[in-house]
Design an enzyme around this catalytic site. Sequence first.
Site, PDB file in Angstrom:
ATOM      1  N   LYS A  55       0.804  -1.219   0.000  1.00 55.56           N
ATOM      2  CA  LYS A  55       0.000   0.000   0.000  1.00 55.56           C
ATOM      3  C   LYS A  55       0.835   1.266   0.000  1.00 55.56           C
ATOM      4  O   LYS A  55       0.520   2.251   0.654  1.00 55.56           O
ATOM      5  CB  LYS A  55      -0.979   0.013   1.180  1.00 55.56           C
ATOM      6  CG  LYS A  55      -1.972  -1.128   1.159  1.00 55.56           C
ATOM      7  CD  LYS A  55      -2.719  -1.249  -0.166  1.00 55.56           C
ATOM      8  CE  LYS A  55      -3.670  -0.095  -0.387  1.00 55.56           C
ATOM      9  NZ  LYS A  55      -4.362  -0.141  -1.690  1.00 55.56           N
ATOM     10  N   THR A  59       0.795   0.686  -7.723  1.00 60.78           N
ATOM     11  CA  THR A  59      -0.096   0.535  -8.879  1.00 60.78           C
ATOM     12  C   THR A  59       0.150   1.635  -9.912  1.00 60.78           C
ATOM     13  O   THR A  59      -0.014   1.424 -11.102  1.00 60.78           O
ATOM     14  CB  THR A  59      -1.561   0.564  -8.421  1.00 60.78           C
ATOM     15  OG1 THR A  59      -1.700  -0.364  -7.322  1.00 60.78           O
ATOM     16  CG2 THR A  59      -2.487   0.149  -9.527  1.00 60.78           C
ATOM     17  N   HIS A  73       6.586  -7.146  -2.900  1.00 61.94           N
ATOM     18  CA  HIS A  73       6.561  -6.431  -1.626  1.00 61.94           C
ATOM     19  C   HIS A  73       7.673  -6.918  -0.701  1.00 61.94           C
ATOM     20  O   HIS A  73       7.727  -6.512   0.461  1.00 61.94           O
ATOM     21  CB  HIS A  73       5.212  -6.631  -0.926  1.00 61.94           C
ATOM     22  CG  HIS A  73       4.050  -6.005  -1.637  1.00 61.94           C
ATOM     23  ND1 HIS A  73       4.102  -4.717  -2.133  1.00 61.94           N
ATOM     24  CD2 HIS A  73       2.812  -6.479  -1.932  1.00 61.94           C
ATOM     25  CE1 HIS A  73       2.933  -4.431  -2.698  1.00 61.94           C
ATOM     26  NE2 HIS A  73       2.146  -5.469  -2.595  1.00 61.94           N
ATOM     27  N   SER A 103      -3.499   3.192   5.212  1.00 62.77           N
ATOM     28  CA  SER A 103      -3.900   2.522   3.984  1.00 62.77           C
ATOM     29  C   SER A 103      -3.806   1.004   4.118  1.00 62.77           C
ATOM     30  O   SER A 103      -4.694   0.263   3.667  1.00 62.77           O
ATOM     31  CB  SER A 103      -3.024   3.005   2.822  1.00 62.77           C
ATOM     32  OG  SER A 103      -3.464   2.455   1.604  1.00 62.77           O
ATOM     33  N   PHE A 194      -4.604   9.345  -9.813  1.00 64.14           N
ATOM     34  CA  PHE A 194      -5.368   8.510  -8.894  1.00 64.14           C
ATOM     35  C   PHE A 194      -6.839   8.423  -9.295  1.00 64.14           C
ATOM     36  O   PHE A 194      -7.439   7.343  -9.286  1.00 64.14           O
ATOM     37  CB  PHE A 194      -5.239   9.045  -7.463  1.00 64.14           C
ATOM     38  CG  PHE A 194      -5.911   8.165  -6.447  1.00 64.14           C
ATOM     39  CD1 PHE A 194      -5.257   7.083  -5.905  1.00 64.14           C
ATOM     40  CD2 PHE A 194      -7.223   8.432  -6.044  1.00 64.14           C
ATOM     41  CE1 PHE A 194      -5.883   6.260  -4.975  1.00 64.14           C
ATOM     42  CE2 PHE A 194      -7.859   7.614  -5.120  1.00 64.14           C
ATOM     43  CZ  PHE A 194      -7.183   6.524  -4.581  1.00 64.14           C
TER      44      PHE A 194
END
Length: 260
Positions: A55, A59, A73, A103, A194
């Site tokens: 998070k 993306t 990750h 998040s 976003f």
Amino acid sequence: MALKETKQLNLKRNERIDVDYIKGILQPTPTCATWDEIWNFQAKPDDLLISTYPKAGVTQANAMPSPRILKTHLPIQLLPPSFLEKGCKIIYVARNPKDNLVSYYHFHKMNAALPDPGTWEEYFEDFLEGKVCWGSWHDHVKGWWNAKDKYPILYLFYEDMKKHPKHEIRKIMKFMEKNLDEDALDKIIYHTSFDMMKKNPMANYTAIPGEIMDHSVSPFMRKGSVGDWKSYFTVAQNERFDEDYKKKMMGTTLTFCSSL
């Protein structure tokens, strides 16, 4: 399967998935079950690896064109050796820890493939202690920061990407030895914003079945803002977090922006 530690975490709450330790780092059991395959993964020299703590805004980078783009990750010490041995280019994206915590908490709540986070107060403590999947945020960001001068790693900050997207995309293009005209650059900025990505099924994970990711609990792409932590941290939690941060980040040149 060679696991240095296989002690199971007692979450003391309603569990949705089991977790184990791999070399001291908490991981979901599906990762543990395939760890030998992951560790022995053979990268190609022209692979591009995108790495973040969960998070942290990865993306946004997935819209980049070929060569092959892979995502992880994993902390630097668990990265399959072939990536570094073959000199693969790596882009690491770091996000300020307070927003990252908030998040990640919401992501745990909506994602049945991760353990239940419990209450906000419980998760806050787990995050500070590094008792979350993929380990301590502090160790994660410092590990990749320390490796950036030894390997072809471009270290980016989520907050910079929000504030100066064109500058950061140009930085990525230079790192990738790619040239883009202004029109192409503007299109990338538009499609990787976003708001646009939140509407894009290729990026917002709405195609994932609801029993795995329940967007009614929290959307995968929630706010993407800088400073949202202020809506969650109590004064006492903020003071405790800052004190803990100073201890764990002492001696590093790494700095973060927690508001814009």
